[in-house]
Design a protein around this motif. Structure first.
Motif, PDB file in Angstrom:
ATOM      1  N   PRO A 215     -13.217   9.482 -50.250  1.00 31.46           N
ATOM      2  CA  PRO A 215     -13.377   8.732 -48.997  1.00 31.46           C
ATOM      3  C   PRO A 215     -12.972   7.263 -49.139  1.00 31.46           C
ATOM      4  CG  PRO A 215     -15.270  10.146 -49.341  1.00 31.46           C
ATOM      5  CD  PRO A 215     -14.434  10.213 -50.601  1.00 31.46           C
ATOM      6  N   GLU A 216     -13.258   6.650 -50.285  1.00 31.32           N
ATOM      7  CA  GLU A 216     -12.912   5.246 -50.494  1.00 31.32           C
ATOM      8  C   GLU A 216     -11.386   5.053 -50.511  1.00 31.32           C
ATOM      9  OE1 GLU A 216     -16.842   6.274 -51.847  1.00 31.32           O
ATOM     10  OE2 GLU A 216     -14.947   7.011 -52.616  1.00 31.32           O
ATOM     11  N   HIS A 217     -10.697   5.945 -51.229  1.00 33.95           N
ATOM     12  CA  HIS A 217      -9.231   5.864 -51.292  1.00 33.95           C
ATOM     13  C   HIS A 217      -8.628   6.111 -49.908  1.00 33.95           C
ATOM     14  CE1 HIS A 217      -5.245   6.177 -53.127  1.00 33.95           C
ATOM     15  NE2 HIS A 217      -5.030   7.150 -52.270  1.00 33.95           N
ATOM     16  N   THR A 218      -9.159   7.084 -49.202  1.00 35.55           N
ATOM     17  CA  THR A 218      -8.673   7.394 -47.855  1.00 35.55           C
ATOM     18  C   THR A 218      -8.880   6.211 -46.924  1.00 35.55           C
ATOM     19  OG1 THR A 218      -9.135   9.732 -48.215  1.00 35.55           O
ATOM     20  CG2 THR A 218      -8.893   9.017 -45.938  1.00 35.55           C
ATOM     21  N   HIS A 219     -10.041   5.578 -47.003  1.00 32.10           N
ATOM     22  CA  HIS A 219     -10.325   4.413 -46.163  1.00 32.10           C
ATOM     23  C   HIS A 219      -9.328   3.288 -46.444  1.00 32.10           C
ATOM     24  CE1 HIS A 219     -12.577   1.632 -43.703  1.00 32.10           C
ATOM     25  NE2 HIS A 219     -12.584   0.781 -44.714  1.00 32.10           N
ATOM     26  N   ARG A 220      -9.086   2.992 -47.723  1.00 30.82           N
ATOM     27  CA  ARG A 220      -8.122   1.947 -48.089  1.00 30.82           C
ATOM     28  C   ARG A 220      -6.733   2.280 -47.545  1.00 30.82           C
ATOM     29  NH1 ARG A 220     -10.619   2.219 -52.890  1.00 30.82           N
ATOM     30  NH2 ARG A 220      -8.937   3.384 -53.873  1.00 30.82           N
ATOM     31  N   HIS A 221      -6.337   3.548 -47.660  1.00 28.78           N
ATOM     32  CA  HIS A 221      -5.024   3.971 -47.167  1.00 28.78           C
ATOM     33  C   HIS A 221      -4.885   3.691 -45.675  1.00 28.78           C
ATOM     34  CE1 HIS A 221      -1.501   6.442 -46.337  1.00 28.78           C
ATOM     35  NE2 HIS A 221      -2.202   7.001 -45.360  1.00 28.78           N
ATOM     36  N   TYR A 222      -5.855   4.113 -44.891  1.00 29.89           N
ATOM     37  CA  TYR A 222      -5.750   3.942 -43.443  1.00 29.89           C
ATOM     38  C   TYR A 222      -5.916   2.494 -43.013  1.00 29.89           C
ATOM     39  CZ  TYR A 222      -5.086   8.867 -42.941  1.00 29.89           C
ATOM     40  OH  TYR A 222      -4.551  10.126 -43.025  1.00 29.89           O
ATOM     41  N   MET A 223      -6.707   1.729 -43.721  1.00 30.12           N
ATOM     42  CA  MET A 223      -6.811   0.305 -43.398  1.00 30.12           C
ATOM     43  C   MET A 223      -5.492  -0.404 -43.718  1.00 30.12           C
ATOM     44  SD  MET A 223      -9.586  -0.117 -41.854  1.00 30.12           S
ATOM     45  CE  MET A 223      -9.546  -1.892 -41.722  1.00 30.12           C
ATOM     46  N   ASN A 224      -4.846  -0.031 -44.834  1.00 26.96           N
ATOM     47  CA  ASN A 224      -3.531  -0.592 -45.159  1.00 26.96           C
ATOM     48  C   ASN A 224      -2.517  -0.233 -44.085  1.00 26.96           C
ATOM     49  OD1 ASN A 224      -4.271  -1.893 -47.530  1.00 26.96           O
ATOM     50  ND2 ASN A 224      -3.861  -0.100 -48.788  1.00 26.96           N
ATOM     51  N   LYS A 225      -2.560   1.003 -43.626  1.00 26.79           N
ATOM     52  CA  LYS A 225      -1.640   1.451 -42.580  1.00 26.79           C
ATOM     53  C   LYS A 225      -1.869   0.659 -41.291  1.00 26.79           C
ATOM     54  CE  LYS A 225      -0.071   5.720 -40.442  1.00 26.79           C
ATOM     55  NZ  LYS A 225      -0.139   7.162 -40.403  1.00 26.79           N
ATOM     56  N   LEU A 226      -3.113   0.487 -40.891  1.00 27.49           N
ATOM     57  CA  LEU A 226      -3.426  -0.270 -39.677  1.00 27.49           C
ATOM     58  C   LEU A 226      -3.055  -1.749 -39.803  1.00 27.49           C
ATOM     59  CD1 LEU A 226      -6.844   1.337 -38.726  1.00 27.49           C
ATOM     60  CD2 LEU A 226      -4.693   1.524 -37.451  1.00 27.49           C
ATOM     61  N   SER A 227      -2.992  -2.253 -41.020  1.00 24.01           N
ATOM     62  CA  SER A 227      -2.653  -3.667 -41.202  1.00 24.01           C
ATOM     63  C   SER A 227      -1.176  -3.944 -40.956  1.00 24.01           C
ATOM     64  CB  SER A 227      -3.057  -4.146 -42.602  1.00 24.01           C
ATOM     65  OG  SER A 227      -2.181  -3.619 -43.586  1.00 24.01           O
ATOM     66  N   VAL A 228      -0.338  -2.896 -40.915  1.00 22.63           N
ATOM     67  CA  VAL A 228       1.101  -3.085 -40.698  1.00 22.63           C
ATOM     68  C   VAL A 228       1.611  -2.354 -39.458  1.00 22.63           C
ATOM     69  CG1 VAL A 228       1.611  -3.572 -43.123  1.00 22.63           C
ATOM     70  CG2 VAL A 228       1.723  -1.213 -42.285  1.00 22.63           C
ATOM     71  N   GLU A 229       0.727  -1.684 -38.740  1.00 22.38           N
ATOM     72  CA  GLU A 229       1.116  -0.932 -37.550  1.00 22.38           C
ATOM     73  C   GLU A 229       0.157  -1.206 -36.406  1.00 22.38           C
ATOM     74  OE1 GLU A 229       2.849   3.035 -39.846  1.00 22.38           O
ATOM     75  OE2 GLU A 229       0.949   3.165 -38.781  1.00 22.38           O
ATOM     76  N   THR A 230       0.691  -1.113 -35.206  1.00 24.03           N
ATOM     77  CA  THR A 230      -0.109  -1.115 -33.997  1.00 24.03           C
ATOM     78  C   THR A 230       0.541  -0.101 -33.070  1.00 24.03           C
ATOM     79  OG1 THR A 230      -1.155  -2.503 -32.306  1.00 24.03           O
ATOM     80  CG2 THR A 230       1.138  -3.025 -32.866  1.00 24.03           C
ATOM     81  N   ASP A 231      -0.022   0.102 -31.890  1.00 23.48           N
ATOM     82  CA  ASP A 231       0.612   1.070 -30.994  1.00 23.48           C
ATOM     83  C   ASP A 231       0.765   0.491 -29.597  1.00 23.48           C
ATOM     84  OD1 ASP A 231      -1.878   1.368 -29.705  1.00 23.48           O
ATOM     85  OD2 ASP A 231      -2.293   3.300 -30.619  1.00 23.48           O
TER      86      ASP A 231
END
Length: 143
Positions: A16-32
């Motif tokens: 869960p920690e790795h998954t959270h970091r992954h999605y937070m990193n993704k949200l830091s460079v993307e918006t919709d």
């Protein structure tokens, strides 16, 4: 009895920690599209919105408030007036276009904080949002 292997579970899920970091990193460079539209409609304009498609495509149809800076023209000179403190949001044609990605890469290489608007002008229009330009909603949907 034949056991069918799971293609989903063949590779173990991340913690869960790795998954959270992954999605937070993704949200830091993307918006919709929805988030950009919400902010613009509510007067939250703390970011610079850049259409990285061709100047002609921009002239025909673009998101209100966006400026035109084609991705292949992004350099230190064309961005000299931009603040490095302000987040830049870039967009291109749509999901099948990597112009936004190229623009974001060029801008970040110049030291700007940048996000790519997923869906581009295609999904901006598909969601029924307002556009500006000489052709408006009758402009071509692809580049």
């Amino acid at each position: 009895m034949t056991t069918i292997r799971s293609l989903v579970l063949e590779t173990p899920a991340a913690s869960p920690e790795h998954t959270h970091r992954h999605y937070m990193n993704k949200l830091s460079v993307e918006t919709d599209v929805s988030d950009v539209c919400y902010d613009l409609k509510n007067g939250v304009a703390d970011f610079l919105l850049i259409d990285v498609r061709s100047s002609q495509a921009y002239a025909e149809c673009h998101v209100p408030g966006a400026i035109s800076l084609p991705s292949n023209q992004i350099n230190a000179e064309t961005t000299a007036a931009f603040s490095k403190e302000q987040v830049i949001v870039v967009y291109c044609w749509g999901p099948a276009c990597n112009g936004g990605t190229k623009g974001a890469a060029r801008l970040s290489a110049l030291g700007f904080r940048v996000k790519e608007m997923l869906g581009g002008i295609e999904y901006w229009r598909k969601e029924g949002n307002d556009v500006e330009g000489t052709l408006g909603h009758s402009a071509c949907m692809i580049g």
